[in-house]
Design an enzyme around this catalytic site. Structure first.
Site, PDB file in Angstrom:
ATOM      1  N   GLY A 166      -3.654  17.940  17.722  1.00 28.20           N
ATOM      2  CA  GLY A 166      -3.426  18.156  16.289  1.00 28.20           C
ATOM      3  C   GLY A 166      -1.947  18.014  15.973  1.00 28.20           C
ATOM      4  O   GLY A 166      -1.110  17.885  16.878  1.00 28.20           O
ATOM      5  N   LEU A 167      -1.671  18.036  14.684  1.00 29.50           N
ATOM      6  CA  LEU A 167      -0.290  17.868  14.215  1.00 29.50           C
ATOM      7  C   LEU A 167       0.628  18.968  14.734  1.00 29.50           C
ATOM      8  O   LEU A 167       0.151  20.045  15.125  1.00 29.50           O
ATOM      9  CB  LEU A 167      -0.270  17.921  12.680  1.00 29.50           C
ATOM     10  CG  LEU A 167      -0.985  16.783  11.933  1.00 29.50           C
ATOM     11  CD1 LEU A 167      -1.081  17.127  10.445  1.00 29.50           C
ATOM     12  CD2 LEU A 167      -0.245  15.465  12.145  1.00 29.50           C
ATOM     13  N   SER A 168       1.915  18.714  14.673  1.00 33.53           N
ATOM     14  CA  SER A 168       2.889  19.770  14.950  1.00 33.53           C
ATOM     15  C   SER A 168       2.648  20.898  13.935  1.00 33.53           C
ATOM     16  O   SER A 168       2.479  20.631  12.747  1.00 33.53           O
ATOM     17  CB  SER A 168       4.299  19.183  14.774  1.00 33.53           C
ATOM     18  OG  SER A 168       5.256  20.196  14.974  1.00 33.53           O
ATOM     19  N   GLY A 169       2.562  22.119  14.415  1.00 35.62           N
ATOM     20  CA  GLY A 169       2.335  23.253  13.519  1.00 35.62           C
ATOM     21  C   GLY A 169       0.862  23.529  13.244  1.00 35.62           C
ATOM     22  O   GLY A 169       0.526  24.469  12.525  1.00 35.62           O
TER      23      GLY A 169
ATOM     24  N   GLY B 137      -1.234  24.584  15.424  1.00 37.84           N
ATOM     25  CA  GLY B 137      -1.626  25.788  16.163  1.00 37.84           C
ATOM     26  C   GLY B 137      -1.968  25.565  17.630  1.00 37.84           C
ATOM     27  O   GLY B 137      -2.528  26.450  18.279  1.00 37.84           O
ATOM     28  N   LYS B 138      -1.583  24.422  18.184  1.00 34.93           N
ATOM     29  CA  LYS B 138      -1.939  24.110  19.577  1.00 34.93           C
ATOM     30  C   LYS B 138      -1.394  25.145  20.564  1.00 34.93           C
ATOM     31  O   LYS B 138      -2.133  25.684  21.369  1.00 34.93           O
ATOM     32  CB  LYS B 138      -1.417  22.706  19.983  1.00 34.93           C
ATOM     33  CG  LYS B 138      -1.949  21.584  19.103  1.00 34.93           C
ATOM     34  CD  LYS B 138      -1.403  20.231  19.522  1.00 34.93           C
ATOM     35  CE  LYS B 138       0.107  20.086  19.422  1.00 34.93           C
ATOM     36  NZ  LYS B 138       0.670  20.205  18.061  1.00 34.93           N
ATOM     37  N   SER B 139      -0.083  25.393  20.509  1.00 35.57           N
ATOM     38  CA  SER B 139       0.522  26.333  21.463  1.00 35.57           C
ATOM     39  C   SER B 139      -0.031  27.736  21.258  1.00 35.57           C
ATOM     40  O   SER B 139      -0.351  28.437  22.229  1.00 35.57           O
ATOM     41  CB  SER B 139       2.043  26.396  21.283  1.00 35.57           C
ATOM     42  OG  SER B 139       2.602  25.142  21.526  1.00 35.57           O
TER      43      SER B 139
ATOM     44  N   SER C 213      -0.890  14.482  21.257  1.00 38.61           N
ATOM     45  CA  SER C 213      -1.774  13.380  21.714  1.00 38.61           C
ATOM     46  C   SER C 213      -2.364  12.644  20.510  1.00 38.61           C
ATOM     47  O   SER C 213      -3.564  12.723  20.264  1.00 38.61           O
ATOM     48  CB  SER C 213      -2.848  13.892  22.670  1.00 38.61           C
ATOM     49  OG  SER C 213      -3.471  15.067  22.235  1.00 38.61           O
TER      50      SER C 213
HETATM   51  N1  LIG Z   1       9.207  12.760  16.769  1.00 37.33           N
HETATM   52  C1  LIG Z   1       8.466  13.821  17.102  1.00 37.33           C
HETATM   53  N2  LIG Z   1       7.142  13.857  16.767  1.00 37.33           N
HETATM   54  C2  LIG Z   1       6.407  14.927  17.114  1.00 37.33           C
HETATM   55  N3  LIG Z   1       6.871  16.016  17.795  1.00 37.33           N
HETATM   56  C3  LIG Z   1       8.171  16.016  18.150  1.00 37.33           C
HETATM   57  C4  LIG Z   1       9.021  14.934  17.822  1.00 37.33           C
HETATM   58  N4  LIG Z   1      10.262  15.213  18.303  1.00 37.33           N
HETATM   59  C5  LIG Z   1      10.203  16.401  18.903  1.00 37.33           C
HETATM   60  N5  LIG Z   1       8.959  16.900  18.828  1.00 37.33           N
HETATM   61  C6  LIG Z   1       8.558  18.147  19.508  1.00 37.33           C
HETATM   62  O1  LIG Z   1       7.775  17.740  20.625  1.00 37.33           O
HETATM   63  C7  LIG Z   1       6.506  18.345  20.609  1.00 37.33           C
HETATM   64  C8  LIG Z   1       5.391  17.304  20.781  1.00 37.33           C
HETATM   65  O2  LIG Z   1       5.383  16.808  22.077  1.00 37.33           O
HETATM   66  P1  LIG Z   1       4.036  16.194  22.657  1.00 37.33           P
HETATM   67  O3  LIG Z   1       4.326  15.867  24.072  1.00 37.33           O
HETATM   68  O4  LIG Z   1       2.919  17.105  22.369  1.00 37.33           O
HETATM   69  O5  LIG Z   1       3.857  14.860  21.777  1.00 37.33           O
HETATM   70  S1  LIG Z   1       2.937  13.594  22.051  1.00 37.33           S
HETATM   71  O6  LIG Z   1       1.621  14.105  22.512  1.00 37.33           O
HETATM   72  O7  LIG Z   1       3.564  12.770  23.080  1.00 37.33           O
HETATM   73  O8  LIG Z   1       2.827  12.874  20.777  1.00 37.33           O
HETATM   74  C9  LIG Z   1       6.328  18.979  19.253  1.00 37.33           C
HETATM   75  O9  LIG Z   1       5.684  20.217  19.519  1.00 37.33           O
HETATM   76  P2  LIG Z   1       4.570  20.842  18.565  1.00 37.33           P
HETATM   77  O10 LIG Z   1       5.294  21.200  17.305  1.00 37.33           O
HETATM   78  O11 LIG Z   1       4.122  22.047  19.352  1.00 37.33           O
HETATM   79  O12 LIG Z   1       3.462  19.855  18.355  1.00 37.33           O
HETATM   80  C10 LIG Z   1       7.752  19.135  18.723  1.00 37.33           C
HETATM   81  O13 LIG Z   1       8.255  20.414  19.044  1.00 37.33           O
HETATM   82  N1  LIG Z   2      -6.074  29.893  13.375  1.00 37.23           N
HETATM   83  C1  LIG Z   2      -4.827  29.666  13.810  1.00 37.23           C
HETATM   84  N2  LIG Z   2      -4.636  29.073  14.996  1.00 37.23           N
HETATM   85  C2  LIG Z   2      -3.392  28.811  15.444  1.00 37.23           C
HETATM   86  N3  LIG Z   2      -2.248  29.085  14.776  1.00 37.23           N
HETATM   87  C3  LIG Z   2      -2.375  29.671  13.575  1.00 37.23           C
HETATM   88  C4  LIG Z   2      -3.665  29.985  13.034  1.00 37.23           C
HETATM   89  N4  LIG Z   2      -3.471  30.544  11.835  1.00 37.23           N
HETATM   90  C5  LIG Z   2      -2.138  30.604  11.641  1.00 37.23           C
HETATM   91  N5  LIG Z   2      -1.466  30.089  12.688  1.00 37.23           N
HETATM   92  C6  LIG Z   2       0.020  29.987  12.797  1.00 37.23           C
HETATM   93  O1  LIG Z   2       0.386  28.597  12.779  1.00 37.23           O
HETATM   94  C7  LIG Z   2       1.545  28.373  13.580  1.00 37.23           C
HETATM   95  C8  LIG Z   2       1.213  27.293  14.595  1.00 37.23           C
HETATM   96  O2  LIG Z   2       2.347  27.002  15.390  1.00 37.23           O
HETATM   97  P1  LIG Z   2       2.230  26.399  16.842  1.00 37.23           P
HETATM   98  O3  LIG Z   2       1.200  27.124  17.636  1.00 37.23           O
HETATM   99  O4  LIG Z   2       3.614  26.312  17.393  1.00 37.23           O
HETATM  100  O5  LIG Z   2       1.653  24.925  16.516  1.00 37.23           O
HETATM  101  P2  LIG Z   2       1.747  23.605  17.409  1.00 37.23           P
HETATM  102  O6  LIG Z   2       1.807  24.016  18.842  1.00 37.23           O
HETATM  103  O7  LIG Z   2       0.512  22.835  17.065  1.00 37.23           O
HETATM  104  O8  LIG Z   2       3.002  22.908  16.946  1.00 37.23           O
HETATM  105  C9  LIG Z   2       1.907  29.700  14.228  1.00 37.23           C
HETATM  106  O9  LIG Z   2       2.945  30.300  13.471  1.00 37.23           O
HETATM  107  C10 LIG Z   2       0.597  30.520  14.102  1.00 37.23           C
HETATM  108  O10 LIG Z   2       0.818  31.916  14.012  1.00 37.23           O
END
Ligand SMILES: Nc1ncnc2c1ncn2[C@@H]1O[C@H](COP(=O)(O)OS(=O)(=O)O)[C@@H](OP(=O)(O)O)[C@H]1O
Ligand SMILES: Nc1ncnc2c1ncn2[C@@H]1O[C@H](COP(=O)(O)OP(=O)(O)O)[C@@H](O)[C@H]1O
Length: 199
Positions: free
Chosen positions: A34-37, A39-41, A108
């Site tokens: 899923g997108l950044s933010g 909720g993956k981590s 991914s």
């Molecule tokens: N350009 C760009 N696009 C997306 N994300 C970025 C980028 N640069 C840095 N980051 C940070 O790297 C995390 C994503 O890394 P991934 O290895 O999951 O990405 S990918 O699967 O290869 O697309 C991502 O983490 P999440 O926010 O947890 O998704 C970001 O913290």
């Molecule tokens: N159902 C849910 N599952 C996961 N995260 C959630 C949910 N509802 C709210 N959140 C909030 O969304 C944010 C997700 O951030 P994060 O886990 O770092 O996302 P990602 O790893 O995809 O970038 C966190 O602040 C988390 O508390």
């Protein structure tokens, strides 16, 4: 093909089935995408915590963390993202062979890369979990301030803004993290694992 023709696969003495029997549960990969933010981590760690507390063997592979070490040579261009996911697939496979439930938290973004990883596993071992969350919500959350930086051009090729995210066409689980709580989301995933007799 690898770079040498002189490699021989060595079968381990203890099989994956032996490990399942010893652990009292099966192994699999929970492939969060899923997108950044989205909720993956958060969810990968919450599921891992619930499994660990209940005595199951589990582990988390997280995008940011793996990119600090194993994959620190990779950028966010298309071919490096592909290589990132290929390597993670291989690592996840080792964890599954070791009898564990491994949660992987990587954007991914490409269908083809996820399909290639799926093909590395036996039937039922690869569980794709699509965190379906509108980009507006992810951007409002912006837990690391990355969307703000991407919008002002400080981060190029940012997923959802200047780099694509291809929505899974047939994921095992879809979690709408924009409207479900973390607790509800974890319950849904554990329910699936119990129904499929992995736990
Ligand atoms: N350009 C760009 N696009 C997306 N994300 C970025 C980028 N640069 C840095 N980051 C940070 O790297 C995390 C994503 O890394 P991934 O290895 O999951 O990405 S990918 O699967 O290869 O697309 C991502 O983490 P999440 O926010 O947890 O998704 C970001 O913290
Ligand atoms: N159902 C849910 N599952 C996961 N995260 C959630 C949910 N509802 C709210 N959140 C909030 O969304 C944010 C997700 O951030 P994060 O886990 O770092 O996302 P990602 O790893 O995809 O970038 C966190 O602040 C988390 O508390």
């Amino acid at each position: 093909m690898g770079k040498s023709n002189h490699l021989t696969w060595h079968q381990s003495t203890i099989t994956k089935t032996d490990r399942h029997q010893e652990n009292g549960h099966k192994s699999c990969v929970l492939w969060f995408t899923g997108l950044s933010g989205s909720g993956k981590s958060t969810l990968a760690n919450a599921v891992d915590q619930a499994l660990f507390k209940a005595g199951f063997r589990s582990y988390v592979l997280d995008g940011d963390n793996i990119r600090h070490g194993l994959n620190k040579d990779l950028s966010f261009g298309v071919s490096d993202r592909k290589e990132n996911i290929r390597r993670i697939g291989e690592v996840a496979k080792l964890f599954v062979d070791s009898g564990q439930i491994v949660s992987s938290a990587f954007i991914s973004p490409f269908l083809e890369d996820r399909a290639q990883v799926r093909n590395m596993f036996e039937n039922g071992e690869f569980i794709e979990i699509f965190l379906n969350c509108p980009i507006q919500i992810c951007e409002d959350r912006d837990p690391k301030g990355l969307y703000r930086k991407a919008r002002i051009g400080e981060i190029p090729e940012f997923t959802g803004i200047s780099s694509p995210y291809e929505i899974p066409d047939n994921p095992e689980i879809i979690i709408e993290t924009g409207r479900m709580s973390i607790e509800e989301s974890v319950k849904e995933i554990l329910k699936y694992l119990k129904e499929r007799k992995i736990l």
